[in-house]
Design a protein around this motif. Structure first.
Motif, mmCIF file in Angstrom:
data_model
loop_
_atom_site.group_PDB
_atom_site.id
_atom_site.type_symbol
_atom_site.label_atom_id
_atom_site.label_comp_id
_atom_site.label_asym_id
_atom_site.label_seq_id
_atom_site.Cartn_x
_atom_site.Cartn_y
_atom_site.Cartn_z
ATOM 1 N N ALA A 191 -4.419 21.857 17.933
ATOM 2 C CA ALA A 191 -4.876 22.712 19.031
ATOM 3 C C ALA A 191 -4.910 24.173 18.592
ATOM 4 N N ARG A 192 -3.885 24.601 17.883
ATOM 5 C CA ARG A 192 -3.864 25.986 17.406
ATOM 6 C C ARG A 192 -4.966 26.232 16.381
ATOM 7 N N THR A 193 -5.235 25.225 15.550
ATOM 8 C CA THR A 193 -6.312 25.358 14.566
ATOM 9 C C THR A 193 -7.659 25.526 15.253
ATOM 10 N N ILE A 194 -7.910 24.724 16.286
ATOM 11 C CA ILE A 194 -9.178 24.812 17.011
ATOM 12 C C ILE A 194 -9.321 26.192 17.641
ATOM 13 N N ARG A 195 -8.268 26.659 18.268
ATOM 14 C CA ARG A 195 -8.327 28.001 18.864
ATOM 15 C C ARG A 195 -8.599 29.051 17.790
ATOM 16 N N LEU A 251 -10.588 19.808 24.883
ATOM 17 C CA LEU A 251 -11.223 21.124 24.884
ATOM 18 C C LEU A 251 -12.065 21.263 26.142
ATOM 19 N N SER A 252 -11.929 22.399 26.812
ATOM 20 C CA SER A 252 -12.652 22.610 28.059
ATOM 21 C C SER A 252 -14.094 23.031 27.822
ATOM 22 N N LEU A 253 -14.898 22.849 28.847
ATOM 23 C CA LEU A 253 -16.201 23.488 28.941
ATOM 24 C C LEU A 253 -16.017 24.925 29.415
ATOM 25 N N LEU A 254 -17.096 25.696 29.340
ATOM 26 C CA LEU A 254 -17.107 27.047 29.882
ATOM 27 C C LEU A 254 -17.662 27.011 31.299
ATOM 28 N N LEU A 307 -20.474 27.020 20.925
ATOM 29 C CA LEU A 307 -19.132 26.459 20.809
ATOM 30 C C LEU A 307 -19.113 25.349 19.761
ATOM 31 N N GLY A 308 -20.109 24.472 19.806
ATOM 32 C CA GLY A 308 -20.182 23.403 18.819
ATOM 33 C C GLY A 308 -20.380 23.925 17.409
ATOM 34 N N ARG A 309 -21.286 24.891 17.243
ATOM 35 C CA ARG A 309 -21.521 25.442 15.908
ATOM 36 C C ARG A 309 -20.250 26.049 15.324
ATOM 37 N N ALA A 310 -19.465 26.693 16.176
ATOM 38 C CA ALA A 310 -18.225 27.305 15.701
ATOM 39 C C ALA A 310 -17.229 26.260 15.202
ATOM 40 N N LEU A 311 -17.315 25.055 15.745
ATOM 41 C CA LEU A 311 -16.373 23.993 15.378
ATOM 42 C C LEU A 311 -16.883 23.114 14.243
ATOM 43 N N ARG A 312 -18.016 23.472 13.664
ATOM 44 C CA ARG A 312 -18.650 22.597 12.676
ATOM 45 C C ARG A 312 -17.740 22.311 11.484
ATOM 46 N N GLN A 313 -16.895 23.257 11.101
ATOM 47 C CA GLN A 313 -16.018 23.031 9.952
ATOM 48 C C GLN A 313 -15.004 21.919 10.194
ATOM 49 N N LEU A 314 -14.788 21.528 11.462
ATOM 50 C CA LEU A 314 -13.864 20.426 11.750
ATOM 51 C C LEU A 314 -14.373 19.105 11.194
ATOM 52 N N ARG A 315 -15.657 19.036 10.880
ATOM 53 C CA ARG A 315 -16.198 17.794 10.316
ATOM 54 C C ARG A 315 -15.558 17.455 8.982
ATOM 55 N N ARG A 316 -14.955 18.444 8.341
ATOM 56 C CA ARG A 316 -14.293 18.172 7.060
ATOM 57 C C ARG A 316 -12.972 17.447 7.253
ATOM 58 N N GLU A 317 -12.495 17.414 8.490
ATOM 59 C CA GLU A 317 -11.229 16.748 8.785
ATOM 60 C C GLU A 317 -11.497 15.312 9.235
ATOM 61 N N ASN A 318 -10.469 14.473 9.164
ATOM 62 C CA ASN A 318 -10.609 13.091 9.639
ATOM 63 C C ASN A 318 -10.366 13.059 11.145
ATOM 64 N N LEU A 319 -11.329 13.616 11.883
ATOM 65 C CA LEU A 319 -11.232 13.687 13.337
ATOM 66 C C LEU A 319 -12.351 12.880 13.973
ATOM 67 N N LEU A 320 -12.070 12.321 15.123
ATOM 68 C CA LEU A 320 -13.111 11.776 15.988
ATOM 69 C C LEU A 320 -13.299 12.788 17.112
ATOM 70 N N ILE A 321 -14.495 13.339 17.206
ATOM 71 C CA ILE A 321 -14.816 14.307 18.250
ATOM 72 C C ILE A 321 -15.675 13.605 19.285
ATOM 73 N N ILE A 322 -15.217 13.592 20.524
ATOM 74 C CA ILE A 322 -15.897 12.865 21.598
ATOM 75 C C ILE A 322 -16.347 13.852 22.667
ATOM 76 N N GLY A 323 -17.636 13.850 22.972
ATOM 77 C CA GLY A 323 -18.149 14.507 24.162
ATOM 78 C C GLY A 323 -18.174 13.472 25.270
ATOM 79 N N SER A 324 -17.302 13.646 26.245
ATOM 80 C CA SER A 324 -17.121 12.644 27.300
ATOM 81 C C SER A 324 -17.808 13.127 28.571
ATOM 82 N N GLY A 325 -18.945 12.517 28.882
ATOM 83 C CA GLY A 325 -19.705 12.910 30.051
ATOM 84 C C GLY A 325 -20.433 11.722 30.647
ATOM 85 N N PHE A 326 -21.737 11.890 30.867
ATOM 86 C CA PHE A 326 -22.550 10.807 31.444
ATOM 87 C C PHE A 326 -23.987 11.317 31.399
#
Length: 276
Positions: free
Chosen positions: A103-107, A147-150, A161-180
């Motif tokens: 969480a601190r890394t994302i911030r 992570l919240s929306l704005l 917001l997504g572009r800023a987080l692009r470097q997280l792809r280098r980590e073994n993370l599953l990123i989920i956009g949960s909507g509909f």
């Protein structure tokens, strides 16, 4: 349900670290509601197509804040942020741990990219996280952060917001956009009409074309998302944008056409999931 994508890229790009998915109607996917059968089967089967992540980051339609904010607690409680359901809906358990360091890394990553961001050590996980994850990863043993929306619900801010987080792809993370991908609450509970079915299908086709067409440049794809409300029947399918914008964040991170696309019928409506 046969888990066959409508579209499957064979370009050798990494697949499976980013997913935009529908989480269904409140707790109904966990209550055996028959119109959620396809969604439940999809959520049960999709983890087998992914590398098991070290942690999961969920951008949920059910949290809006003035700043993008990350859950920072080590053991977040659950928020039963739905109303009028059977008693069992309020005793669902999903004791996944948080991951304060992530969480601190994302911030930090957001701030380094010029986006003011916050941490919330007290907030729990809302149903945009615990409903799909209880089906996908029922052991609740993978750390999660949300992570919240704005709050302004502006598409450009969520792409950024997504572009800023692009470097997280280098980590073994599953990123989920949960909507509909369809979220007109009145339409879910009204008698279906041909007009409503056509509107639903037209917007879903626009989404498919946006994320499957490799002939589109990324500038063109982004322009479509910036002006999503000009798509066919956009405001019928999304009178408010909160269930669509997690898709903008996912695309901002991925920056390319989806690798796999799935169509799922939920409560009599067409919906879709996108995987990169």
């Amino acid at each position: 349900m046969t888990l066959t994508p409508l579209h499957h890229s064979e370009d050798g790009e990494p697949v499976g670290s980013i997913i935009y998915l529908p989480h269904g109607g409140g707790p109904l996917p966990l209550l055996g509601e028959p119109r959620h059968r396809e969604l439940v089967e999809f959520l049960q089967r999709i983890p087998a197509t992914l590398v098991t992540p070290a942690a999961i980051v969920v951008i949920s339609a059910h949290w809006e804040n003035s700043l993008p904010t990350v859950t920072g607690g080590a053991a977040p409680p659950l928020l039963y942020d739905y109303y009028g359901f059977p008693e069992e809906a309020y005793s669902i358990a999903y004791p996944a741990p948080g991951k304060p360091r992530l969480a601190r890394t994302i911030r930090r990553v957001l701030v380094e990219n010029g986006i003011a961001a916050g941490l919330d050590d007290q907030r729990g996980f809302d149903h945009g996280l615990f409903i799909p994850l209880k089906i996908m990863y029922p052991k609740a043993d993978i750390p999660c952060v949300q992570l919240s929306l704005l709050a302004g619900l502006q598409p450009d801010e969520h792409l950024r917001l997504g572009r800023a987080l692009r470097q997280l792809r280098r980590e073994n993370l599953l990123i989920i956009g949960s909507g509909f991908s369809f979220h007109n609450l009145q339409a879910f509970f009204q008698a279906p009409t041909e007009e409503a079915r056509t509107a639903n299908a037209d917007f879903e086709q626009w989404l498919f074309d946006t994320f499957a067409d490799k002939e589109l440049s990324e500038e063109q794809r982004e322009r479509r998302l910036l002006h999503w409300d000009l798509a066919p029947e956009a405001r019928f399918c999304h009178p408010r944008a909160e269930h669509l914008l997690p898709l903008h964040v996912c695309y901002g991170i991925a920056g390319r056409a989806a690798a796999r696309i799935y169509r799922i019928e939920i409560m009599g409506k067409k919906a879709s999931a996108y995987i990169w």
